[in-house]
Each structure stands twice: as C-alpha cells, then as structure tokens.
Design a protein around this motif. Structure first.
Motif, PDB file in Angstrom:
ATOM      1  N   THR A 174      -7.500  -7.968  -6.253  1.00 55.86           N
ATOM      2  CA  THR A 174      -7.637  -6.511  -6.344  1.00 55.86           C
ATOM      3  C   THR A 174      -8.642  -6.124  -7.425  1.00 55.86           C
ATOM      4  N   LEU A 175      -8.510  -6.704  -8.601  1.00 60.20           N
ATOM      5  CA  LEU A 175      -9.427  -6.384  -9.688  1.00 60.20           C
ATOM      6  C   LEU A 175     -10.850  -6.835  -9.364  1.00 60.20           C
ATOM      7  N   LYS A 176     -10.983  -7.974  -8.698  1.00 60.66           N
ATOM      8  CA  LYS A 176     -12.308  -8.451  -8.323  1.00 60.66           C
ATOM      9  C   LYS A 176     -12.976  -7.513  -7.331  1.00 60.66           C
ATOM     10  N   ASP A 235      -6.660   0.685  -4.867  1.00 56.04           N
ATOM     11  CA  ASP A 235      -5.507   1.205  -4.137  1.00 56.04           C
ATOM     12  C   ASP A 235      -5.726   1.168  -2.624  1.00 56.04           C
ATOM     13  N   ASP A 236      -6.888   0.697  -2.169  1.00 60.20           N
ATOM     14  CA  ASP A 236      -7.196   0.715  -0.739  1.00 60.20           C
ATOM     15  C   ASP A 236      -6.312  -0.271   0.014  1.00 60.20           C
ATOM     16  N   PHE A 237      -5.978   0.093   1.257  1.00 65.06           N
ATOM     17  CA  PHE A 237      -5.111  -0.773   2.067  1.00 65.06           C
ATOM     18  C   PHE A 237      -5.716  -1.111   3.425  1.00 65.06           C
ATOM     19  N   VAL A 238      -6.186  -0.091   4.142  1.00 64.50           N
ATOM     20  CA  VAL A 238      -6.567  -0.288   5.536  1.00 64.50           C
ATOM     21  C   VAL A 238      -7.762  -1.230   5.658  1.00 64.50           C
ATOM     22  N   LEU A 239      -8.852  -0.929   4.971  1.00 63.56           N
ATOM     23  CA  LEU A 239     -10.060  -1.747   5.088  1.00 63.56           C
ATOM     24  C   LEU A 239      -9.820  -3.181   4.638  1.00 63.56           C
ATOM     25  N   VAL A 263      -3.350  -6.499  -3.833  1.00 64.19           N
ATOM     26  CA  VAL A 263      -1.981  -6.102  -4.144  1.00 64.19           C
ATOM     27  C   VAL A 263      -1.393  -5.217  -3.051  1.00 64.19           C
ATOM     28  N   SER A 264      -2.155  -4.251  -2.561  1.00 67.17           N
ATOM     29  CA  SER A 264      -1.625  -3.332  -1.556  1.00 67.17           C
ATOM     30  C   SER A 264      -1.165  -4.069  -0.308  1.00 67.17           C
ATOM     31  N   VAL A 265      -1.941  -5.039   0.151  1.00 71.87           N
ATOM     32  CA  VAL A 265      -1.576  -5.806   1.345  1.00 71.87           C
ATOM     33  C   VAL A 265      -0.400  -6.725   1.041  1.00 71.87           C
TER      34      VAL A 265
END
Length: 298
Positions: free
Chosen positions: A84-86, A221-225, A238-240
C-alpha cells in the motif's frame, strides 16, 4: 428582550443569523454515526484477546506482541502494508508532476485540441472506477504490452485515474494567480521558461502540495483498481487484504492493519496542512490560511 431579537425600522424581529440548532444537531449526529464505527474498530485493535466484539484488556498484541499473527510478524499483513505504501509513493511521484504539466499546458494552449483534452480530463471524475478497472484489465491481459498484472499495472491504473486531481487544482490556482506576475517577469527580461520556473511554479506550490496530499491519501485507500490489477497475494494492498479476510474469522490484527492505514492517511493530511500554512504564510492570493483554505485546495 432576547439577544437573538433585533430592532428594525418596523419593530423587533428575530436575528436570521442565530445559531441553527437543528442543523447543528444533524451535523453532530452525522459525525457520530460516521466516526463511531471507526473508533470502535480502532479500539478493538488494542484488544488483548482474539475477539473483535468482547473487550479483554488493553494490549499491543496485534501490532507486534503476537509472534505469529501480529501485523509486524504476519508476513501477509506486513506485505499488504508495504504494498500500500509503495503504491502510494510511486503513484504520487508520477501523478503530481504529470498533472502539473497537464494543467499548465491546457491553460496556455488555445484551440479545439486542448479543449477536448480538458473535457476528457474532467470525464475521469464521473466515469465509474470499476469500468476503468475492467478496461485496464482487458488491455493488460489481452494486448502485448511491456507491463503485466501486479505493481506495474496497478501504478498505471492509479496514475490514469488520479492525474485529473492535480490538474484541476493547479488550474484553479493558475486562475487565481492570473498572468500579471509572469508578464512582469518577462518585462524585466526573464525568458518564458525562466518566468515559469522562477515565478509561476513557486506560486503554484500550495496547490501542488495539496495535490500531493490528496493523491497519496486517495491512493492508499483505493480498492477497485488495485484489486482488479493485482497478481496474487504479493501485490494485494491493505484494502484488498481486509476485503479478502474480513469474513474468515479474522483476529484483531485486521483492525490493527486498518488502524495503521488510517494513521498514515491522517499523518499525510496533518503534515500537508502544516506545510500548507507555512508555504502560504506571506501569500496574499490564498486568503484564509486555516483549515478551510487547505480543504478548499483539496
């Protein structure tokens, strides 16, 4: 006579700017409804037991205390946080300069082509993210491209989706500044590029920095893409990871992972606000330099 009543030319009347108690109550209820679940999830990340509903004592077990299931020791959770941070850092580093160049270009370029590019840029605000994700998945998996599913495809998708944000913010800042400062610099002998580099870009820095904060906070915070373009557990952010494990009897380590993501987002916003205030300390074109002005930039 009440302090909320004023005397007018035709008698006493109620102050129209009195405190709107009903609206204030609705605002408080909305904030409580929005923040209470988040606070409960954060609280149970410090639970000493495995339950996510029954409090069993305060502990940092799920952050680093548990030698197998904590975020620090669980390789899967550790990998998700680093991914996520990357993605946030790489996407922000690429997106913000592209958005700034795009904004300056369409602001100075006249004709049908830049007008069309501006319309296409604004379409990204209304196009469903899932549609873009499916389209990019089809392109990456069908066409012979040098990128494949995983981090590279996720970065390309996120940059494509996020580039409109810095472009819009910088264009708004350009409209606020006007052309007089750059024209004055050229009248004093500066070249067009020199005036852009030494006059315009420094004045654009508040909008550029606000764009950086916005893009980074939105990307992590993105999830879909990132879900459609991921390639196995090694590229799941993290979101996934939360989505995939939320229904499989997770431990409070999942709450700890989400809390760390929340802390990263809040830290980005706080640091951005402090830097924004410092950068606009002597800037008359920004107006109010409080949180309202920073939120306006965002």
């Amino acid at each position: 006579m009440s302090t909320r009543a004023l005397r007018g030319p035709i008698g006493w009347y109620r102050d129209p700017w009195r405190r709107p108690r009903v609206l204030a109550g609705v605002t408080v209820l909305y904030l409580a409804w929005s923040l209470l679940p988040v606070l409960i999830a954060v609280l149970f990340s410090f639970n000493d037991g495995r339950s996510r509903t029954n409090w069993q004592g305060f502990s940092f077990r799920w952050y680093w205390g548990d030698q197998t299931r904590s975020v620090w020791h669980d390789a899967a959770l550790h990998t998700a946080l680093l991914q996520t941070l990357k993605l946030g850092l790489i996407t922000t580093i690429i997106t913000v300069p592209l958005g700034v160049l795009f904004a300056i270009g369409i602001d100075r370029w006249r004709g049908r082509l830049p007008s069309g590019a501006n319309v296409l840029m604004l379409i990204s605000f209304v196009i469903p993210e899932v549609l873009l994700a499916v389209a990019l998945l089809f392109v990456v998996t069908t066409l012979a491209l040098p990128i494949g599913l995983g981090t590279s495809a996720q970065v390309v998708g996120l940059v494509t989706y996020q580039v409109a944000y810095p472009a819009v913010l910088v264009r708004a800042r350009l409209a606020t500044i006007g052309k007089q400062y750059e024209e004055a610099a050229t009248d004093l002998g500066a070249s067009a590029f020199g005036a852009l580099r030494r006059v315009t870009l420094p004045m654009l820095m508040p909008a550029i920095f606000a764009s950086t904060v916005l893009v980074f906070a939105d990307v992590i915070d993105d999830f879909v893409l990132v879900r459609y373009l991921s390639m196995g557990a090694s590229t799941e952010p993290v979101s996934v990871k939360i989505y995939n494990t939320a229904r499989a009897a997770p431990t409070p380590a999942l709450n700890a992972l989400a809390t760390l993501l929340l802390v990263a987002s809040l830290a980005a916003v706080v640091v951005g606000f402090l830097v924004f205030r410092r950068m606009t300390r002597n800037d008359d074109t920004t107006g109010d330099r409080g949180i309202g002005a920073f939120a306006g930039e965002l």
